[in-house]
Design a protein around this motif. Structure first.
Motif, PDB file in Angstrom:
ATOM      1  N   UNK A   1       0.837  -1.212   0.000  1.00 28.67           N
ATOM      2  CA  UNK A   1       0.000   0.000   0.000  1.00 28.67           C
ATOM      3  C   UNK A   1       0.868   1.257   0.000  1.00 28.67           C
ATOM      4  N   UNK A   2       1.912   1.250   0.830  1.00 25.09           N
ATOM      5  CA  UNK A   2       2.827   2.397   0.880  1.00 25.09           C
ATOM      6  C   UNK A   2       3.492   2.631  -0.484  1.00 25.09           C
ATOM      7  N   UNK A   3       4.006   1.583  -1.061  1.00 23.34           N
ATOM      8  CA  UNK A   3       4.721   1.706  -2.327  1.00 23.34           C
ATOM      9  C   UNK A   3       3.796   2.125  -3.469  1.00 23.34           C
ATOM     10  N   UNK A   4       2.603   1.579  -3.510  1.00 26.48           N
ATOM     11  CA  UNK A   4       1.638   1.994  -4.547  1.00 26.48           C
ATOM     12  C   UNK A   4       1.311   3.476  -4.405  1.00 26.48           C
ATOM     13  N   UNK A   5       1.064   3.914  -3.186  1.00 26.57           N
ATOM     14  CA  UNK A   5       0.726   5.320  -2.953  1.00 26.57           C
ATOM     15  C   UNK A   5       1.886   6.225  -3.360  1.00 26.57           C
ATOM     16  N   UNK A   6       3.107   5.840  -3.022  1.00 25.97           N
ATOM     17  CA  UNK A   6       4.267   6.654  -3.390  1.00 25.97           C
ATOM     18  C   UNK A   6       4.490   6.687  -4.894  1.00 25.97           C
ATOM     19  N   UNK A   7       4.225   5.568  -5.572  1.00 28.18           N
ATOM     20  CA  UNK A   7       4.372   5.566  -7.025  1.00 28.18           C
ATOM     21  C   UNK A   7       3.330   6.465  -7.682  1.00 28.18           C
TER      22      UNK A   7
ATOM     23  N   UNK B   1      -2.081   7.787   6.374  1.00 29.65           N
ATOM     24  CA  UNK B   1      -3.535   7.597   6.311  1.00 29.65           C
ATOM     25  C   UNK B   1      -3.902   6.602   5.222  1.00 29.65           C
ATOM     26  N   UNK B   2      -3.264   6.724   4.050  1.00 27.61           N
ATOM     27  CA  UNK B   2      -3.553   5.798   2.947  1.00 27.61           C
ATOM     28  C   UNK B   2      -3.177   4.369   3.302  1.00 27.61           C
ATOM     29  N   UNK B   3      -2.123   4.210   4.099  1.00 26.44           N
ATOM     30  CA  UNK B   3      -1.641   2.870   4.438  1.00 26.44           C
ATOM     31  C   UNK B   3      -2.217   2.358   5.747  1.00 26.44           C
ATOM     32  N   UNK B   4      -3.087   3.149   6.362  1.00 26.30           N
ATOM     33  CA  UNK B   4      -3.720   2.768   7.631  1.00 26.30           C
ATOM     34  C   UNK B   4      -2.677   2.569   8.733  1.00 26.30           C
TER      35      UNK B   4
END
Length: 153
Positions: free
Chosen positions: A9-15, A27-30
């Motif tokens: 989740x972290x990596x997808x959001x950063x990409x 927040x995105x990664x809970x």
């Protein structure tokens, strides 16, 4: 490093948005902000995150001509491969260089202003690379998919 669902989740959001604040990312990664920061540091230290940067629109900065160059070397000795790769590393117009399996030894991606600029790059740089037996250049007509996004899970 084995990636869990939170890492992904972290990596997808950063990409999607590398400028996202730690609070928004958490927040995105809970996660809590401190847990998010700790995870990012672990991903960086493990080499999963290799760096941060800005993606430029090549056309907007005058480098809208993409040329793929397949290069076959005269031999495959380690010394010649090292010399060739060192030579390629000195060419600022080469944005990617891949050692290949198949008919060509290397595949280069070059960003040029136009065909005249590519002729300059060829004359000043490519034609001077050590050990080149053959070179085949292909101009991209249109980019259909362009991304530095690594597919995850």
């Amino acid at each position: 490093m084995k990636l869990d669902a939170t890492d992904i989740r972290l990596l997808r959001a950063l990409q999607e948005d590398g400028r996202m604040s730690n609070a928004a990312l958490a927040e995105r990664a809970h996660l809590s902000a401190s847990a998010c920061h700790r995870r990012l540091r672990q991903l960086e230290m493990a080499g999963v995150i290799s760096g941060y940067g800005v993606r430029l629109n090549a056309r907007a900065v005058g480098r809208g001509t993409i040329v793929f160059v397949e290069i076959t070397l005269q031999a495959q000795s380690q010394d010649l491969l090292d010399q060739f790769e060192a030579g390629v590393a000195r060419i600022p117009d080469v944005v990617e260089c891949h050692l290949m399996a198949g008919s060509a030894d290397y595949l280069l991606k070059i960003l040029a202003e136009n065909s005249d600029d590519f002729a300059r790059i060829h004359r000043q740089h490519l034609s001077r690379l050590p050990g080149v037996a053959q070179m085949h250049s292909s101009f991209a007509l249109r980019t259909v998919a362009d991304g530095n996004v690594v597919p995850l899970g």
